[in-house]
Design a protein around this motif. Structure first.
Motif, PDB file in Angstrom:
ATOM      1  N   LEU A  66       0.822  -1.204   0.000  1.00  0.00           N
ATOM      2  CA  LEU A  66       0.000   0.000   0.000  1.00  0.00           C
ATOM      3  C   LEU A  66       0.862   1.263   0.000  1.00  0.00           C
ATOM      4  O   LEU A  66       0.430   2.311  -0.457  1.00  0.00           O
ATOM      5  N   LEU A  67       2.069   1.146   0.526  1.00  0.00           N
ATOM      6  CA  LEU A  67       2.958   2.298   0.557  1.00  0.00           C
ATOM      7  C   LEU A  67       3.676   2.484  -0.769  1.00  0.00           C
ATOM      8  O   LEU A  67       4.104   3.577  -1.109  1.00  0.00           O
ATOM      9  N   SER A  68       3.821   1.391  -1.517  1.00  0.00           N
ATOM     10  CA  SER A  68       4.620   1.459  -2.745  1.00  0.00           C
ATOM     11  C   SER A  68       3.802   1.398  -4.032  1.00  0.00           C
ATOM     12  O   SER A  68       4.248   1.869  -5.074  1.00  0.00           O
ATOM     13  N   LEU A  69       2.607   0.801  -3.974  1.00  0.00           N
ATOM     14  CA  LEU A  69       1.856   0.572  -5.204  1.00  0.00           C
ATOM     15  C   LEU A  69       1.522   1.875  -5.919  1.00  0.00           C
ATOM     16  O   LEU A  69       1.765   2.022  -7.119  1.00  0.00           O
ATOM     17  N   SER A  70       0.958   2.830  -5.197  1.00  0.00           N
ATOM     18  CA  SER A  70       0.580   4.094  -5.826  1.00  0.00           C
ATOM     19  C   SER A  70       1.799   4.842  -6.361  1.00  0.00           C
ATOM     20  O   SER A  70       1.752   5.438  -7.441  1.00  0.00           O
ATOM     21  N   LEU A  71       2.921   4.776  -5.605  1.00  0.00           N
ATOM     22  CA  LEU A  71       4.145   5.432  -6.070  1.00  0.00           C
ATOM     23  C   LEU A  71       4.649   4.781  -7.355  1.00  0.00           C
ATOM     24  O   LEU A  71       5.096   5.464  -8.279  1.00  0.00           O
ATOM     25  N   SER A  72       4.554   3.448  -7.426  1.00  0.00           N
ATOM     26  CA  SER A  72       4.986   2.734  -8.636  1.00  0.00           C
ATOM     27  C   SER A  72       4.134   3.124  -9.838  1.00  0.00           C
ATOM     28  O   SER A  72       4.639   3.323 -10.939  1.00  0.00           O
ATOM     29  N   ILE A  73       2.822   3.232  -9.610  1.00  0.00           N
ATOM     30  CA  ILE A  73       1.904   3.596 -10.698  1.00  0.00           C
ATOM     31  C   ILE A  73       2.188   5.018 -11.163  1.00  0.00           C
ATOM     32  O   ILE A  73       2.227   5.294 -12.367  1.00  0.00           O
ATOM     33  N   ARG A  74       2.391   5.940 -10.218  1.00  0.00           N
ATOM     34  CA  ARG A  74       2.690   7.327 -10.586  1.00  0.00           C
ATOM     35  C   ARG A  74       3.966   7.398 -11.435  1.00  0.00           C
ATOM     36  O   ARG A  74       4.006   8.087 -12.448  1.00  0.00           O
ATOM     37  N   LYS A  75       4.989   6.710 -10.987  1.00  0.00           N
ATOM     38  CA  LYS A  75       6.271   6.723 -11.693  1.00  0.00           C
ATOM     39  C   LYS A  75       6.110   6.165 -13.106  1.00  0.00           C
ATOM     40  O   LYS A  75       6.592   6.748 -14.083  1.00  0.00           O
ATOM     41  N   LEU A  91      -5.804   1.719  -4.884  1.00  0.00           N
ATOM     42  CA  LEU A  91      -4.667   2.634  -4.916  1.00  0.00           C
ATOM     43  C   LEU A  91      -5.209   4.039  -5.094  1.00  0.00           C
ATOM     44  O   LEU A  91      -6.359   4.223  -5.494  1.00  0.00           O
ATOM     45  N   ASP A  92      -4.409   5.016  -4.745  1.00  0.00           N
ATOM     46  CA  ASP A  92      -4.969   6.372  -4.648  1.00  0.00           C
ATOM     47  C   ASP A  92      -4.651   7.262  -5.841  1.00  0.00           C
ATOM     48  O   ASP A  92      -4.679   8.489  -5.726  1.00  0.00           O
ATOM     49  N   VAL A  93      -4.369   6.673  -7.002  1.00  0.00           N
ATOM     50  CA  VAL A  93      -4.144   7.486  -8.195  1.00  0.00           C
ATOM     51  C   VAL A  93      -4.860   6.824  -9.369  1.00  0.00           C
ATOM     52  O   VAL A  93      -4.493   5.737  -9.802  1.00  0.00           O
ATOM     53  N   ALA A  94      -5.916   7.491  -9.864  1.00  0.00           N
ATOM     54  CA  ALA A  94      -6.658   6.949 -11.003  1.00  0.00           C
ATOM     55  C   ALA A  94      -7.629   8.003 -11.523  1.00  0.00           C
ATOM     56  O   ALA A  94      -8.031   8.924 -10.805  1.00  0.00           O
ATOM     57  N   ASP A  95      -7.980   7.853 -12.794  1.00  0.00           N
ATOM     58  CA  ASP A  95      -9.026   8.682 -13.400  1.00  0.00           C
ATOM     59  C   ASP A  95     -10.371   7.972 -13.335  1.00  0.00           C
ATOM     60  O   ASP A  95     -11.423   8.611 -13.268  1.00  0.00           O
ATOM     61  N   THR A 119      -7.875  -2.534   7.910  1.00  0.00           N
ATOM     62  CA  THR A 119      -9.031  -1.767   7.451  1.00  0.00           C
ATOM     63  C   THR A 119      -8.767  -0.270   7.570  1.00  0.00           C
ATOM     64  O   THR A 119      -9.150   0.515   6.687  1.00  0.00           O
ATOM     65  N   VAL A 120      -8.108   0.145   8.649  1.00  0.00           N
ATOM     66  CA  VAL A 120      -7.786   1.564   8.848  1.00  0.00           C
ATOM     67  C   VAL A 120      -6.912   2.064   7.701  1.00  0.00           C
ATOM     68  O   VAL A 120      -7.178   3.114   7.103  1.00  0.00           O
ATOM     69  N   VAL A 121      -5.859   1.296   7.369  1.00  0.00           N
ATOM     70  CA  VAL A 121      -4.935   1.707   6.309  1.00  0.00           C
ATOM     71  C   VAL A 121      -5.626   1.674   4.948  1.00  0.00           C
ATOM     72  O   VAL A 121      -5.517   2.608   4.151  1.00  0.00           O
ATOM     73  N   ASP A 122      -6.351   0.585   4.680  1.00  0.00           N
ATOM     74  CA  ASP A 122      -7.058   0.463   3.407  1.00  0.00           C
ATOM     75  C   ASP A 122      -8.059   1.597   3.209  1.00  0.00           C
ATOM     76  O   ASP A 122      -8.205   2.136   2.109  1.00  0.00           O
ATOM     77  N   ARG A 123      -8.762   1.949   4.274  1.00  0.00           N
ATOM     78  CA  ARG A 123      -9.775   3.005   4.145  1.00  0.00           C
ATOM     79  C   ARG A 123      -9.128   4.358   3.853  1.00  0.00           C
ATOM     80  O   ARG A 123      -9.694   5.169   3.111  1.00  0.00           O
ATOM     81  N   ARG A 124      -7.952   4.603   4.387  1.00  0.00           N
ATOM     82  CA  ARG A 124      -7.258   5.863   4.081  1.00  0.00           C
ATOM     83  C   ARG A 124      -6.911   5.934   2.598  1.00  0.00           C
ATOM     84  O   ARG A 124      -7.066   6.976   1.953  1.00  0.00           O
ATOM     85  N   VAL A 125      -6.428   4.812   2.063  1.00  0.00           N
ATOM     86  CA  VAL A 125      -6.104   4.770   0.636  1.00  0.00           C
ATOM     87  C   VAL A 125      -7.376   4.939  -0.194  1.00  0.00           C
ATOM     88  O   VAL A 125      -7.404   5.692  -1.174  1.00  0.00           O
ATOM     89  N   GLU A 126      -8.438   4.232   0.186  1.00  0.00           N
ATOM     90  CA  GLU A 126      -9.713   4.324  -0.523  1.00  0.00           C
ATOM     91  C   GLU A 126     -10.250   5.750  -0.501  1.00  0.00           C
ATOM     92  O   GLU A 126     -10.727   6.266  -1.526  1.00  0.00           O
ATOM     93  N   ARG A 127     -10.152   6.390   0.646  1.00  0.00           N
ATOM     94  CA  ARG A 127     -10.658   7.764   0.764  1.00  0.00           C
ATOM     95  C   ARG A 127      -9.862   8.726  -0.125  1.00  0.00           C
ATOM     96  O   ARG A 127     -10.439   9.582  -0.801  1.00  0.00           O
ATOM     97  N   ARG A 128      -8.536   8.553  -0.150  1.00  0.00           N
ATOM     98  CA  ARG A 128      -7.709   9.416  -1.003  1.00  0.00           C
ATOM     99  C   ARG A 128      -8.062   9.210  -2.476  1.00  0.00           C
ATOM    100  O   ARG A 128      -8.069  10.167  -3.258  1.00  0.00           O
ATOM    101  N   LEU A 129      -8.351   7.982  -2.848  1.00  0.00           N
ATOM    102  CA  LEU A 129      -8.724   7.699  -4.232  1.00  0.00           C
ATOM    103  C   LEU A 129     -10.054   8.352  -4.588  1.00  0.00           C
ATOM    104  O   LEU A 129     -10.156   9.087  -5.574  1.00  0.00           O
ATOM    105  N   LEU A 130     -11.077   8.076  -3.783  1.00  0.00           N
ATOM    106  CA  LEU A 130     -12.424   8.519  -4.132  1.00  0.00           C
ATOM    107  C   LEU A 130     -12.611  10.027  -4.043  1.00  0.00           C
ATOM    108  O   LEU A 130     -13.481  10.587  -4.721  1.00  0.00           O
TER     109      LEU A 130
END
Length: 382
Positions: A66-75, A91-95, A119-130
């Motif tokens: 969860l810490l690396s996936l979004s960074l990998s996608i951005r890169k 992940l927290d980067v998408a159209d 769940t706490v960590v996943d929800r933070r990522v989900e919230r940033r995405l949505l």
């Protein structure tokens, strides 16, 4: 004219599972259309078209992923110059995002005390995405999913994000009501394989993680019917890590091992089991949709569902039985018995199946996804 470069994120692209099936069936068709330059970002994949460019993502065990996936996608997005990112993953980067259910919903349904760290960590990522400024479309896989989404994130109401229900599809070349000869042949073949009589009623259970999908309730329902001298059998398709535990539970229930056939994972030819069955049973404690229900409907099979399976939305009139409590074995047994004894109702359902299934094809899902991509690209270009 240069084609738009579309990145689709599906970590286990083309493998078994509802989300993986949704991603690959739709994306394969978009790639074959030639309208977009399609790239898939995945850890593992099955290339069925030869028209997709695959990029390997290093997906490691949570929580590092969860810490690396979004960074990998951005890169990768910067390096590859993608015009649009469509994610089927958290992940927290998408159209565009394909959405099933909020990550916090299942722990709530379970009634767990406190909130698990994951769940706490996943929800933070989900919230940033949505709630990100980049997101333009949420493709929910059911109307129930939309209701869950709006209840969990009321802030979406004031944002420039489109929300649309996009149901999964079904392959009508594979799943269709069998002719009388096909049905008799399929039943005889499977009866011979498992030592059953061809006249024995047969239920079909499909899914992994059997406790979650309601196998225990189905087995208890089976016991009720066997005590009433109804010779019902059960085909179980899928896997569970604790299969030995289920064999022990069957023994405790008094369900004979010869009454249940464990098929394991069936990728090719799974439609043959639908042709041999009398009904599908899916008594899940929780589902984000339940794609197997579409396959059953297209095959002309009645379905017995728990009320927690959103796929009940696509059932034709009188096309199934909904059990309010997924633990209600007696109610499930009554539904099974009703469908077993009412061959006229099963035949009527089979006659309606093709027309209903035509509404929910993968081609339709791909066309609607392409329309969302066009809209999103137009809006991004200003």
């Amino acid at each position: 004219m240069k084609r738009s470069r579309i990145a689709v994120v599906s970590l286990f692209y083309g493998e078994s599972g509802g989300a993986e099936l949704f991603a690959s069936e739709v994306t394969d068709r978009l790639a074959e259309s030639g309208e977009f330059d399609v790239h898939v970002l995945a850890t593992r994949w099955r290339d069925r078209t030869g028209k997709i460019t695959f990029h390997r993502i290093d997906f490691r065990k949570w929580p590092r992923s969860l810490l690396s996936l979004s960074l990998s996608i951005r890169k990768m997005a910067v390096e590859e110059g993608f015009d649009l990112i469509h994610t089927h993953e958290l992940l927290d980067v998408a159209d565009v995002v394909t959405f099933g259910a909020p990550v916090a919903l299942w722990p709530k349904i379970q009634g767990k005390k406190g909130v698990p760290l994951r769940t706490v960590v996943d929800r933070r990522v989900e919230r940033r995405l949505l709630l990100s400024d980049r997101l333009r479309w949420i493709l929910a896989n059911s109307n129930q999913s939309v209701r869950w989404l709006r209840a969990e994130y009321p802030e979406l109401a004031g944002r420039p994000v489109g929300v649309e229900t996009l149901y999964p599809g079904v392959d009508l070349r594979r799943f269709a009501p069998p002719s009388r000869d096909e049905r008799e042949s399929s039943r005889a073949r499977h009866a011979g394989r498992f030592g059953w009589k061809a006249s024995d009623p047969v239920g079909l259970f499909v899914g992994n993680y059997w406790e979650h999908k309601g196998l225990g309730t189905a087995l208890r329902a089976l016991r009720v019917l066997r005590k009433k001298n109804c010779p019902v059998r059960l085909l179980v398709m899928g896997n569970d890590r604790r299969k030995e535990r289920w064999l022990s539970e069957m023994a405790d229930l008094g369900v004979k091992t010869e009454d249940v056939a464990f098929l394991g994972e069936v990728a090719e030819g799974r439609e043959a089991y639908f042709k041999a069955a009398d009904f599908l049973v899916l008594l899940s404690r929780f589902e984000s949709f339940g794609t197997v229900v579409l396959e059953a409907v297209a095959s002309g099979l009645p379905v017995i569902l728990s009320s927690r399976v959103p796929a009940r939305e696509i059932l034709p009139p009188d096309g199934g039985s909904v059990i309010e409590d997924p633990m209600d074995a007696f109610g499930a047994s009554q539904a099974m018995e009703a469908w077993i004894r009412n061959s006229a109702a099963r035949e009527k359902l089979a006659s309606q199946a093709v027309e209903v299934a035509r509404t929910y094809t993968w081609e339709t899902a791909a066309e609607k996804t392409a329309a969302v991509y066009r809209d999103c690209l137009t809006r991004k270009r200003g």
